[in-house]
Design a protein around this motif. Sequence first.
Motif, PDB file in Angstrom:
ATOM      1  N   LEU A 469       0.935  -1.237   0.282  1.00  0.00           N
ATOM      2  CA  LEU A 469      -0.307   0.100   0.166  1.00  0.00           C
ATOM      3  C   LEU A 469       0.649   1.468   0.007  1.00  0.00           C
ATOM      4  O   LEU A 469       2.551   0.902   0.313  1.00  0.00           O
ATOM      5  N   GLY A 470       0.135   2.783  -0.326  1.00  0.00           N
ATOM      6  CA  GLY A 470       1.012   3.776  -0.341  1.00  0.00           C
ATOM      7  C   GLY A 470       0.515   4.459   0.602  1.00  0.00           C
ATOM      8  O   GLY A 470       0.641   3.717   1.411  1.00  0.00           O
ATOM      9  N   GLY A 471       1.317   5.487   0.700  1.00  0.00           N
ATOM     10  CA  GLY A 471       1.469   7.051   0.764  1.00  0.00           C
ATOM     11  C   GLY A 471       2.787   7.175   1.312  1.00  0.00           C
ATOM     12  O   GLY A 471       3.274   8.406   2.355  1.00  0.00           O
ATOM     13  N   GLN A 472       3.736   6.973   0.516  1.00  0.00           N
ATOM     14  CA  GLN A 472       5.267   7.610   0.478  1.00  0.00           C
ATOM     15  C   GLN A 472       5.151   7.959  -1.183  1.00  0.00           C
ATOM     16  O   GLN A 472       4.464   7.291  -1.933  1.00  0.00           O
ATOM     17  N   GLY A 495      21.493   2.180  -9.326  1.00  0.00           N
ATOM     18  CA  GLY A 495      21.061   2.078 -10.385  1.00  0.00           C
ATOM     19  C   GLY A 495      20.557   3.860 -10.506  1.00  0.00           C
ATOM     20  O   GLY A 495      20.738   4.666  -8.986  1.00  0.00           O
ATOM     21  N   THR A 496      20.410   4.062 -11.647  1.00  0.00           N
ATOM     22  CA  THR A 496      20.160   5.536 -12.086  1.00  0.00           C
ATOM     23  C   THR A 496      18.728   6.261 -11.877  1.00  0.00           C
ATOM     24  O   THR A 496      18.098   5.444 -12.452  1.00  0.00           O
ATOM     25  N   GLU A 497      18.766   6.928 -10.892  1.00  0.00           N
ATOM     26  CA  GLU A 497      17.569   7.906 -10.597  1.00  0.00           C
ATOM     27  C   GLU A 497      17.179   8.911 -11.451  1.00  0.00           C
ATOM     28  O   GLU A 497      17.389   9.620 -11.859  1.00  0.00           O
ATOM     29  N   ILE A 498      15.394   8.350 -11.928  1.00  0.00           N
ATOM     30  CA  ILE A 498      14.856   9.482 -13.090  1.00  0.00           C
ATOM     31  C   ILE A 498      13.904   9.984 -12.055  1.00  0.00           C
ATOM     32  O   ILE A 498      12.914  10.860 -13.120  1.00  0.00           O
ATOM     33  N   GLY A 499      13.204  10.217 -10.869  1.00  0.00           N
ATOM     34  CA  GLY A 499      12.241  11.156 -10.837  1.00  0.00           C
ATOM     35  C   GLY A 499      11.376  10.058  -9.830  1.00  0.00           C
ATOM     36  O   GLY A 499      12.121   8.753  -9.084  1.00  0.00           O
ATOM     37  N   GLU A 500      10.919  10.402  -9.058  1.00  0.00           N
ATOM     38  CA  GLU A 500       9.972   9.858  -8.405  1.00  0.00           C
ATOM     39  C   GLU A 500       7.931   9.761  -8.478  1.00  0.00           C
ATOM     40  O   GLU A 500       7.680  10.448  -9.659  1.00  0.00           O
ATOM     41  N   THR A 501       7.471   8.475  -8.330  1.00  0.00           N
ATOM     42  CA  THR A 501       5.967   8.217  -8.564  1.00  0.00           C
ATOM     43  C   THR A 501       5.471   8.352  -6.705  1.00  0.00           C
ATOM     44  O   THR A 501       5.249   7.951  -6.119  1.00  0.00           O
ATOM     45  N   ASP A 502       4.569   8.913  -6.916  1.00  0.00           N
ATOM     46  CA  ASP A 502       4.019   9.743  -5.718  1.00  0.00           C
ATOM     47  C   ASP A 502       2.655   8.531  -5.508  1.00  0.00           C
ATOM     48  O   ASP A 502       1.930   8.722  -6.602  1.00  0.00           O
ATOM     49  N   PHE A 503       1.946   7.777  -4.089  1.00  0.00           N
ATOM     50  CA  PHE A 503       1.452   7.055  -3.959  1.00  0.00           C
ATOM     51  C   PHE A 503       0.617   7.943  -2.729  1.00  0.00           C
ATOM     52  O   PHE A 503       1.051   7.788  -1.615  1.00  0.00           O
ATOM     53  N   GLU A 504      -1.163   7.306  -3.251  1.00  0.00           N
ATOM     54  CA  GLU A 504      -1.974   8.274  -2.309  1.00  0.00           C
ATOM     55  C   GLU A 504      -1.968   6.421  -1.108  1.00  0.00           C
ATOM     56  O   GLU A 504      -1.669   5.769  -0.668  1.00  0.00           O
ATOM     57  N   GLU A 507      -3.521   3.622  -1.488  1.00  0.00           N
ATOM     58  CA  GLU A 507      -3.487   3.256  -3.213  1.00  0.00           C
ATOM     59  C   GLU A 507      -2.737   1.980  -2.965  1.00  0.00           C
ATOM     60  O   GLU A 507      -1.143   1.790  -2.560  1.00  0.00           O
ATOM     61  N   THR A 508      -2.944   1.236  -3.772  1.00  0.00           N
ATOM     62  CA  THR A 508      -1.901  -0.258  -4.475  1.00  0.00           C
ATOM     63  C   THR A 508      -0.729   0.054  -5.339  1.00  0.00           C
ATOM     64  O   THR A 508      -0.708   0.354  -5.838  1.00  0.00           O
ATOM     65  N   ILE A 509      -0.083  -0.151  -4.505  1.00  0.00           N
ATOM     66  CA  ILE A 509       1.500   0.106  -5.006  1.00  0.00           C
ATOM     67  C   ILE A 509       1.643  -1.257  -5.470  1.00  0.00           C
ATOM     68  O   ILE A 509       2.148  -1.255  -7.431  1.00  0.00           O
ATOM     69  N   LYS A 510       1.593  -2.526  -5.568  1.00  0.00           N
ATOM     70  CA  LYS A 510       1.905  -3.751  -6.104  1.00  0.00           C
ATOM     71  C   LYS A 510       1.211  -4.585  -5.506  1.00  0.00           C
ATOM     72  O   LYS A 510       0.953  -3.877  -4.216  1.00  0.00           O
TER      73      LYS A 510
END
Length: 804
Positions: A469-472, A495-504, A507-510
């Motif tokens: 679950l999300g929250g970060q 690895g090379t970081e290319i950004g971030e994805t916010d999860f509420e 919310e299901t991350i995986k």
Amino acid sequence: MLINSKSRNHPKKSIKTALTFLGILMVNAFVLGQDGYTINGKITDKDNGETLFGASVFLKNTNIGVVTNEYGFYSITAPKGSYVLVISYMGYLDINQEIQLDKDQKLDFEVEEYTTRLDEIVVTAEESERISLKKPEMSIAKLNIKTVKQMPVVLGEVDIIKSIQLLPGVTNNGEGSSGFNVRGGAVDQNLVLLDEAIIYNTSHLLGFFSVFNADAIKDMKLYKGGIPARFGGRASSVLDIRQKDGNSKNFSLTGGIGAISSRLAAEGPMFKDKGSFLVAGRGSYAHLLLKASGEENSAYFYDLNLKTNYNLNENNRLFLSGYFGRDAFDFGDSFDSSYGNLSGNLRWNHIFNDRLFSNLSLIYSKYDYDLGIKIEEFEWISSINNYNLKYDLAYYVNDRFKLDFGASGIYYDFDPGQVRPTSETSAINPLSLDRKKALESAAYIDAEHKLTDKLTAQYGLRYSIFNRLGGQAMVDYANDQPVVYNGTLGIYQRGTEIGETDFEKGETIKSYGNLEPRVSLAYQLNDVSSVKAGYSRVAQYIHLLSNTTSVTPLDVWTPSGQFIEPQLSDQYALGYFRNFMDKTYSLEVEAYYKTISNRIDYIDGSDLIGNNTIETEILNGESRAYGLEFLVRKTEGRLTGWLAYTLSKSEQRTPGGNAGGPGINDGKWYNTPFDRTHDLSLTGAYQLNDKWSFGTNLVFQTGRPVTYPNGQYEYEGLSIASYSDRNSDRLPAYHRLDVSATYVPNRKPNKRWKGEWVFSIYNLYNRKNAAAISFGQNIETGANQATRVAIFGMVPSVTYNFKF
């Protein structure tokens, strides 16, 4: 079968398969359960009112019978007629009662323990420890608490975890290490339950003692394979431990005074004899002796077990149980630490009718770890909390068919770590790693089916779903690769970081889902022997991060997610079982083969402490374990005990995969840290007379795999060691002999106060078993040298146990 958010068709197929299987079993149950009348009830101990798990209830001169469940409940269905109902539990007097089965009946029974005659001493094992030729249970280790208390132990403290390590297929990772290993599996692959609540760390004082107070425990069962469908979440084993309900007949005290710890348990009736209670406490006081002698360092533990129950009526019973335990260490001006478990369980037993039994449980568990570095003036805190709701039902269709089914949901709250300064002058800045939350849900159905008079099957299906679950915010990596291989430097790196994805929040991350089939068969060859076979698949969704190269042994748990997939275990087992000389002796031989996919492995130089992106330090691999186990028991007579031997292999392999490169050890199979080629143990108990009894343990194990340096080089004036392949070396073989003598001053049966003295010597011949080998240079000569680190030599102890 692995299911994720990109494979949307798989969940529907899996659920359809599960529902089809459920429908077939329910139809079978309906068809099979039409004829006959039913007797049901519970079996209890006459002296204390404790329910008896595993008592045999059968109709004489028939093949109709069952054993009681964890709550002492039984149900038998048979055609109309006159029968003799027999209740049998080893160590207790049999009950034979004539019944006229012409209607459904509820019959409760109280059984009475044998009284020992002074002129003839006959010691028998508990029925739960004898093998059942007809039941399709296999790969199961059972020990009664009375047997555990007869074993010699270190410093006089009865230890459940160390006792099961004397059975085939179960080892430890060396003295001073926590937990236990089952059939080549890791510590985190064991599901340990205390009254259904998950216990994450089973050790006091870093493995010297277990967290289970023997005075509060009623029975235990270890599933090494053939795991019933009602259990899930761990890849190697399930250790199911049940606390006493409390004496519902009389108030009693039980306890003991030992060399470094003491314990006291009180139990008795309450609620006007409609319930009972148990309170058991234990604590060590060696730290007080150390401080009195001027020693700055200290270490101690304490724990508390609580349980109460209340009979609402003959069909409804409530239970409330809890556990709290803590360890604390203080090493002068260097550091201090503490860790502990907390659990609670509210249960409701309900009998719908004479065939349907249910148990509803609301459970809370917590494990936390606190490390304080005094020199740097900061502390590290981590924890895992889980909330579990489960509903289990048992339907006794008839004497040939029993159905278990239910559902559960576990909500996880992981706090991987917080760093806090402990003073205003500290140079450490506060740090909080991202909390991680997840939901693990499951539904199962399991059938025990007597197909013929000789062939019995247990088959079932579990379907589990795990949602991270999300929250970060989650870091995104180029090519979805958190770890990449640098060919120039010959190392794995971030690895090379290319950004971030916010999860509420929520919310299901995986999401993952798995079908987990279980099946086992027992075929009775004749009256004294049988063969059994089994297969089980288990999914494990949470992982213990433990890198032995880290400075401190922090226990940090993490859930499966985008880059950490669930471990999937497939185990096959085949066994031969035989009783000799009217069940005085028994033989169990089992062969097993187990594979585990998605097993986490760590890159060289990995840093797990204070790391918010653990996925950059690990690679996904696989492991396998196979072996042959032998167990010979003698269960009757003055001399009882067993000989256990295991020949086994445990390996893992971690190729580079999508990260590229050679992987670990060039992607070849190599020994896991839990590999033991040979594991031999001999355990015996001898009853000399009514006052003296003796016990002994003899243990031999192949040394555990380790990694030694194989060379060194100079760099800018420093001597740098180079190392051989991972786990390519071994510590010296481990072996020891323990002995004990128990003296009972007064065995008058009517005397309320009963006491005994236990004299024991752990490691009788003072073997200096290596816990580790350290390498360095001799200060005087400059020559390289290896130093063996040993935890225990010979340890004598005296303990006084009492019961009132």
